[in-house]
Design a protein around this motif. Sequence first.
Motif, PDB file in Angstrom:
ATOM      1  N   TYR A 107      64.076  38.003  42.960  1.00  0.00           N
ATOM      2  CA  TYR A 107      63.681  38.712  41.741  1.00  0.00           C
ATOM      3  C   TYR A 107      64.125  40.167  41.793  1.00  0.00           C
ATOM      4  O   TYR A 107      64.576  40.732  40.789  1.00  0.00           O
ATOM      5  N   ASP A 108      63.987  40.790  42.963  1.00  0.00           N
ATOM      6  CA  ASP A 108      64.465  42.173  43.104  1.00  0.00           C
ATOM      7  C   ASP A 108      65.963  42.253  42.824  1.00  0.00           C
ATOM      8  O   ASP A 108      66.424  43.151  42.113  1.00  0.00           O
ATOM      9  N   ALA A 109      66.729  41.313  43.383  1.00  0.00           N
ATOM     10  CA  ALA A 109      68.174  41.289  43.156  1.00  0.00           C
ATOM     11  C   ALA A 109      68.486  41.072  41.673  1.00  0.00           C
ATOM     12  O   ALA A 109      69.395  41.711  41.126  1.00  0.00           O
ATOM     13  N   PHE A 110      67.730  40.194  41.025  1.00  0.00           N
ATOM     14  CA  PHE A 110      67.921  39.943  39.598  1.00  0.00           C
ATOM     15  C   PHE A 110      67.697  41.229  38.795  1.00  0.00           C
ATOM     16  O   PHE A 110      68.494  41.573  37.917  1.00  0.00           O
ATOM     17  N   LEU A 111      66.609  41.952  39.105  1.00  0.00           N
ATOM     18  CA  LEU A 111      66.329  43.196  38.380  1.00  0.00           C
ATOM     19  C   LEU A 111      67.389  44.257  38.681  1.00  0.00           C
ATOM     20  O   LEU A 111      67.755  45.034  37.790  1.00  0.00           O
ATOM     21  N   ASP A 112      67.906  44.279  39.910  1.00  0.00           N
ATOM     22  CA  ASP A 112      68.968  45.228  40.246  1.00  0.00           C
ATOM     23  C   ASP A 112      70.252  44.928  39.466  1.00  0.00           C
ATOM     24  O   ASP A 112      70.885  45.837  38.931  1.00  0.00           O
ATOM     25  N   VAL A 113      70.615  43.658  39.398  1.00  0.00           N
ATOM     26  CA  VAL A 113      71.821  43.268  38.660  1.00  0.00           C
ATOM     27  C   VAL A 113      71.674  43.609  37.182  1.00  0.00           C
ATOM     28  O   VAL A 113      72.654  43.979  36.518  1.00  0.00           O
ATOM     29  N   ASN A 114      70.466  43.516  36.668  1.00  0.00           N
ATOM     30  CA  ASN A 114      70.212  43.762  35.239  1.00  0.00           C
ATOM     31  C   ASN A 114      69.565  45.121  34.987  1.00  0.00           C
ATOM     32  O   ASN A 114      68.895  45.311  33.973  1.00  0.00           O
ATOM     33  N   LYS A 115      69.774  46.081  35.879  1.00  0.00           N
ATOM     34  CA  LYS A 115      69.071  47.368  35.805  1.00  0.00           C
ATOM     35  C   LYS A 115      69.352  48.166  34.534  1.00  0.00           C
ATOM     36  O   LYS A 115      68.561  49.018  34.157  1.00  0.00           O
ATOM     37  N   VAL A 116      70.439  47.874  33.844  1.00  0.00           N
ATOM     38  CA  VAL A 116      70.709  48.589  32.591  1.00  0.00           C
ATOM     39  C   VAL A 116      70.013  47.942  31.400  1.00  0.00           C
ATOM     40  O   VAL A 116      69.969  48.532  30.319  1.00  0.00           O
ATOM     41  N   HIS A 117      69.451  46.754  31.594  1.00  0.00           N
ATOM     42  CA  HIS A 117      68.742  46.080  30.503  1.00  0.00           C
ATOM     43  C   HIS A 117      67.407  46.796  30.257  1.00  0.00           C
ATOM     44  O   HIS A 117      66.696  47.152  31.193  1.00  0.00           O
ATOM     45  N   TRP A 118      67.058  46.967  29.006  1.00  0.00           N
ATOM     46  CA  TRP A 118      65.850  47.724  28.662  1.00  0.00           C
ATOM     47  C   TRP A 118      64.599  47.131  29.295  1.00  0.00           C
ATOM     48  O   TRP A 118      63.717  47.874  29.769  1.00  0.00           O
ATOM     49  N   LEU A 119      64.453  45.809  29.319  1.00  0.00           N
ATOM     50  CA  LEU A 119      63.235  45.207  29.857  1.00  0.00           C
ATOM     51  C   LEU A 119      63.160  45.387  31.368  1.00  0.00           C
ATOM     52  O   LEU A 119      62.086  45.678  31.904  1.00  0.00           O
ATOM     53  N   ALA A 120      64.268  45.262  32.053  1.00  0.00           N
ATOM     54  CA  ALA A 120      64.283  45.484  33.505  1.00  0.00           C
ATOM     55  C   ALA A 120      63.862  46.917  33.817  1.00  0.00           C
ATOM     56  O   ALA A 120      63.085  47.149  34.755  1.00  0.00           O
ATOM     57  N   ARG A 121      64.342  47.882  33.038  1.00  0.00           N
ATOM     58  CA  ARG A 121      63.938  49.291  33.248  1.00  0.00           C
ATOM     59  C   ARG A 121      62.446  49.480  32.991  1.00  0.00           C
ATOM     60  O   ARG A 121      61.763  50.179  33.732  1.00  0.00           O
ATOM     61  N   GLU A 122      61.946  48.857  31.930  1.00  0.00           N
ATOM     62  CA  GLU A 122      60.520  48.975  31.613  1.00  0.00           C
ATOM     63  C   GLU A 122      59.655  48.385  32.730  1.00  0.00           C
ATOM     64  O   GLU A 122      58.626  48.948  33.099  1.00  0.00           O
ATOM     65  N   ILE A 123      60.079  47.243  33.273  1.00  0.00           N
ATOM     66  CA  ILE A 123      59.315  46.599  34.345  1.00  0.00           C
ATOM     67  C   ILE A 123      59.322  47.468  35.595  1.00  0.00           C
ATOM     68  O   ILE A 123      58.282  47.644  36.243  1.00  0.00           O
ATOM     69  N   ARG A 124      60.459  48.030  35.945  1.00  0.00           N
ATOM     70  CA  ARG A 124      60.525  48.924  37.114  1.00  0.00           C
ATOM     71  C   ARG A 124      59.598  50.125  36.914  1.00  0.00           C
ATOM     72  O   ARG A 124      58.907  50.547  37.837  1.00  0.00           O
ATOM     73  N   GLY A 125      59.576  50.676  35.713  1.00  0.00           N
ATOM     74  CA  GLY A 125      58.682  51.805  35.430  1.00  0.00           C
ATOM     75  C   GLY A 125      57.223  51.417  35.531  1.00  0.00           C
ATOM     76  O   GLY A 125      56.397  52.160  36.066  1.00  0.00           O
ATOM     77  N   LEU A 126      56.882  50.242  35.019  1.00  0.00           N
ATOM     78  CA  LEU A 126      55.507  49.752  35.105  1.00  0.00           C
ATOM     79  C   LEU A 126      55.105  49.550  36.559  1.00  0.00           C
ATOM     80  O   LEU A 126      53.984  49.872  36.960  1.00  0.00           O
ATOM     81  N   TRP A 127      56.007  49.002  37.370  1.00  0.00           N
ATOM     82  CA  TRP A 127      55.704  48.795  38.788  1.00  0.00           C
ATOM     83  C   TRP A 127      55.471  50.133  39.489  1.00  0.00           C
ATOM     84  O   TRP A 127      54.538  50.273  40.286  1.00  0.00           O
ATOM     85  N   ARG A 128      56.299  51.153  39.196  1.00  0.00           N
ATOM     86  CA  ARG A 128      56.095  52.490  39.795  1.00  0.00           C
ATOM     87  C   ARG A 128      54.724  53.042  39.408  1.00  0.00           C
ATOM     88  O   ARG A 128      54.005  53.594  40.239  1.00  0.00           O
TER      89      ARG A 128
END
Length: 163
Positions: A107-128
């Motif tokens: 899942y981490d790799a998936f989010l890294d590959v898709n890091k420019v996608h708006w939802l992936a960025r939002e999820i990373r921000g929520l996790w922080r």
Amino acid sequence: AKSERPAGAKGIALTPLKRSRSADGVEYETVSVEFARAQRLATVTVRGPEAPPPASADAMVAQGAEFWPLKLACELDDAILDIRANEFEIAALVFKSSGDAAQVLAYDAFLDVNKVHWLAREIRGLWRRTLKRVALTSRSLVARVEPGSCFAGTLAELVVATD
């Protein structure tokens, strides 16, 4: 209005969290909290994903609030807020995990590959934000890394937050 989601992209619906409360704990789909009130202790167990990540960013959006990293962040955030607001006698939180560490890393790799996608960025921000909430909780924090735990990648940050 502040989202970085492209104007034409459809958002996702954040559905109410599914949780059940008993006298001794709270159960979510990806998180459980067990209270040992006599010891002034809460054990928070996070569960790794049961399925591999979706094949594409579009499939991630289609999963919506059921996408594992998003669901985990929302449920853990709710559990921490619930303890802070309703369990004044709890003095320590013990974090545990269960599941397949390789799936967490996938899942981490998936989010890294898709890091420019708006939802992936939002999820990373929520996790922080959720990790900051954990770190700033006015309780003693401990992580138990045991055989069968899935403290890897993003979830390993919970171990660091308890340091």
